[in-house]
Write a protein that holds these residues in place. Structure first.
Motif, PDB file in Angstrom:
ATOM      1  N   LEU A  70      41.254  40.527  34.696  1.00  0.00           N
ATOM      2  CA  LEU A  70      40.235  40.728  35.717  1.00  0.00           C
ATOM      3  C   LEU A  70      40.767  41.686  36.782  1.00  0.00           C
ATOM      4  O   LEU A  70      41.956  41.653  37.107  1.00  0.00           O
ATOM      5  CB  LEU A  70      39.883  39.406  36.406  1.00  0.00           C
ATOM      6  N   PRO A  71      39.930  42.533  37.346  1.00  0.00           N
ATOM      7  CA  PRO A  71      40.391  43.381  38.446  1.00  0.00           C
ATOM      8  C   PRO A  71      40.698  42.512  39.667  1.00  0.00           C
ATOM      9  O   PRO A  71      39.821  41.796  40.150  1.00  0.00           O
ATOM     10  CB  PRO A  71      39.206  44.317  38.704  1.00  0.00           C
ATOM     11  N   PRO A  72      41.935  42.541  40.179  1.00  0.00           N
ATOM     12  CA  PRO A  72      42.311  41.618  41.247  1.00  0.00           C
ATOM     13  C   PRO A  72      42.026  42.106  42.668  1.00  0.00           C
ATOM     14  O   PRO A  72      42.155  41.337  43.620  1.00  0.00           O
ATOM     15  CB  PRO A  72      43.823  41.476  41.048  1.00  0.00           C
ATOM     16  N   GLY A  73      41.614  43.357  42.841  1.00  0.00           N
ATOM     17  CA  GLY A  73      41.560  43.936  44.179  1.00  0.00           C
ATOM     18  C   GLY A  73      40.639  43.236  45.155  1.00  0.00           C
ATOM     19  O   GLY A  73      41.025  42.922  46.281  1.00  0.00           O
ATOM     20  N   ASP A  74      39.389  42.971  44.749  1.00  0.00           N
ATOM     21  CA  ASP A  74      38.450  42.314  45.662  1.00  0.00           C
ATOM     22  C   ASP A  74      38.863  40.868  45.929  1.00  0.00           C
ATOM     23  O   ASP A  74      38.617  40.333  47.019  1.00  0.00           O
ATOM     24  CB  ASP A  74      37.035  42.365  45.096  1.00  0.00           C
ATOM     25  N   LEU A  75      39.481  40.228  44.946  1.00  0.00           N
ATOM     26  CA  LEU A  75      40.000  38.870  45.141  1.00  0.00           C
ATOM     27  C   LEU A  75      41.119  38.891  46.173  1.00  0.00           C
ATOM     28  O   LEU A  75      41.205  38.014  47.044  1.00  0.00           O
ATOM     29  CB  LEU A  75      40.497  38.311  43.813  1.00  0.00           C
ATOM     30  N   ARG A  76      41.987  39.900  46.083  1.00  0.00           N
ATOM     31  CA  ARG A  76      43.076  40.042  47.054  1.00  0.00           C
ATOM     32  C   ARG A  76      42.531  40.249  48.473  1.00  0.00           C
ATOM     33  O   ARG A  76      43.003  39.637  49.437  1.00  0.00           O
ATOM     34  CB  ARG A  76      43.945  41.245  46.665  1.00  0.00           C
ATOM     35  N   LYS A  77      41.535  41.118  48.598  1.00  0.00           N
ATOM     36  CA  LYS A  77      40.963  41.381  49.917  1.00  0.00           C
ATOM     37  C   LYS A  77      40.359  40.116  50.519  1.00  0.00           C
ATOM     38  O   LYS A  77      40.468  39.871  51.730  1.00  0.00           O
ATOM     39  CB  LYS A  77      39.898  42.476  49.827  1.00  0.00           C
ATOM     40  N   ALA A  78      39.715  39.306  49.685  1.00  0.00           N
ATOM     41  CA  ALA A  78      39.134  38.059  50.171  1.00  0.00           C
ATOM     42  C   ALA A  78      40.223  37.104  50.647  1.00  0.00           C
ATOM     43  O   ALA A  78      40.087  36.457  51.694  1.00  0.00           O
ATOM     44  CB  ALA A  78      38.295  37.412  49.070  1.00  0.00           C
ATOM     45  N   LEU A  79      41.313  36.997  49.892  1.00  0.00           N
ATOM     46  CA  LEU A  79      42.430  36.141  50.309  1.00  0.00           C
ATOM     47  C   LEU A  79      43.017  36.619  51.627  1.00  0.00           C
ATOM     48  O   LEU A  79      43.329  35.812  52.517  1.00  0.00           O
ATOM     49  CB  LEU A  79      43.497  36.115  49.220  1.00  0.00           C
ATOM     50  N   ALA A  80      43.165  37.922  51.781  1.00  0.00           N
ATOM     51  CA  ALA A  80      43.711  38.466  53.030  1.00  0.00           C
ATOM     52  C   ALA A  80      42.793  38.143  54.209  1.00  0.00           C
ATOM     53  O   ALA A  80      43.263  37.818  55.309  1.00  0.00           O
ATOM     54  CB  ALA A  80      43.911  39.973  52.907  1.00  0.00           C
TER      55      ALA A  80
END
Length: 339
Positions: A70-80
């Motif tokens: 899965l592309p992790p970028g948007d998930l990372r931004k949400a966690l941040a």
């Protein structure tokens, strides 16, 4: 800090310190969802982000192509965005957002993307891995992907080729759709009926409030409505629903769109989905009457509030947006006592 922001902090803090809080689910992707989460974590401790997984550009796209994840970028931004304002939270927010700069293969990769993918490989479970990252960061909420399979976003675009302004072409890829010339008519996902993550469906069904938007309309907001089980949950949940509008049209994707046009294209993609409240910044709504009419067709009313950053940039101010959400949650009733 101004007197107004101090007052807003006290208002929001008073709600957070009370015992019972609303269960809130926020859906979207990219910076729009991050803005919403940064606001919502200030007013509730029971917060779940459901994030689109169709990104195919940058670090996310490279990891997706190389590893089939899965592309992790948007998930990372949400966690941040869910990291706290203390030293621990802000340090980890900076760490996972940090991008390597080099002449080699690591150039441009975000630390958080690599960390998330490593835990996916270690644990073999998307949800458990994201929960573990959230625990490490001290995140004020939970982050879930909307689907457990990588998705491709495709759009029908009129005038994509300037030489044929009336021709409708198919444009593939979220990164391409987000910047496409021409006018996006509609979007769909490949595969066409992707499975929803069960925890995301359960969160929507159990919520007191569901917030959709702000964000890139065709590439981050509407994709949630194209996952059948997730749309079914959004339609059938007893939660009240808020549609949070952008502060300005997005170049390429929604050039020239009025606020009410955003509602109209959303309704075309999910005609049975109703909203209780449409939230917009007053300065971004030149025709309030038309927006109210469009909101009424969705079953809701319009709430205008100052939610834009005061520096003039087209971005949301977390404290102002938090105050707007807080007022909506208090003034538009409850489905039951906050749990």
């Amino acid at each position: 800090m101004t007197i107004r922001s101090n007052r807003l902090r006290r208002l929001v803090g008073a709600r957070t310190n009370r015992g019972a809080q609303p269960k809130v689910v926020a859906l979207g992707g990219g910076m729009g969802l991050s803005a919403s989460l940064a606001a919502l974590r200030r007013i509730t401790g029971d917060l779940t982000a459901v994030v689109t997984v169709a990104d195919d550009g940058g670090s996310s796209g490279r990891l997706r192509d190389e590893l089939g994840v899965l592309p992790p970028g948007d998930l990372r931004k949400a966690l941040a965005a869910l990291c706290g304002d203390d030293d621990w939270g802000q340090t980890w927010a900076r760490v996972i957002q940090h991008r390597f700069a080099s002449e080699g293969e690591l150039h441009g990769h975000a630390v958080g993307n690599v960390l998330i993918v490593a835990l996916w490989e270690q644990l073999g479970d998307h949800v458990k891995a994201l929960d573990l990252v959230g625990k490490l960061l001290g995140a004020h909420g939970r982050v879930l992907p909307m689907s457990a399979v990588p998705l491709e976003l495709q759009a029908y675009v009129r005038g994509h080729d300037p030489a044929s302004p009336d021709e409708v072409s198919t444009v593939a890829g979220q990164a391409t759709v987000a910047l496409t010339p021409g006018e996006v008519q509609s979007v769909h996902l490949v595969p066409h009926d992707p499975p929803a993550v069960p925890e995301a469906v359960a969160a929507v069904m159990d919520a007191d409030w569901v917030v959709l938007g702000p964000g890139s309309w065709f590439s981050s907001v509407i994709p949630h409505l194209l996952v059948p089980d997730l749309l079914k949950a959004l339609t059938e949940t007893k939660a009240r629903r808020v549609l949070s509008l952008n502060l300005a049209p997005q170049p390429g994707e929604t050039d020239g769109f009025s606020p009410q046009r955003h509602l109209e294209v959303l309704a075309r993609h999910a005609p049975k989905l109703a909203f209780d409240v449409v939230l917009a910044d007053e300065a971004a709504v030149p025709d309030q009457s038309s927006l109210c009419d469009a909101a009424k067709r969705l079953g809701g009313t319009v709430e205008l509030a100052p939610v834009a950053a005061t520096d003039g940039a087209p971005k949301h101010d977390p404290e102002l947006l938090a105050a707007a959400y807080d007022r909506i949650f208090r003034m538009h009733g409850r489905i039951g006592p906050w749990r």
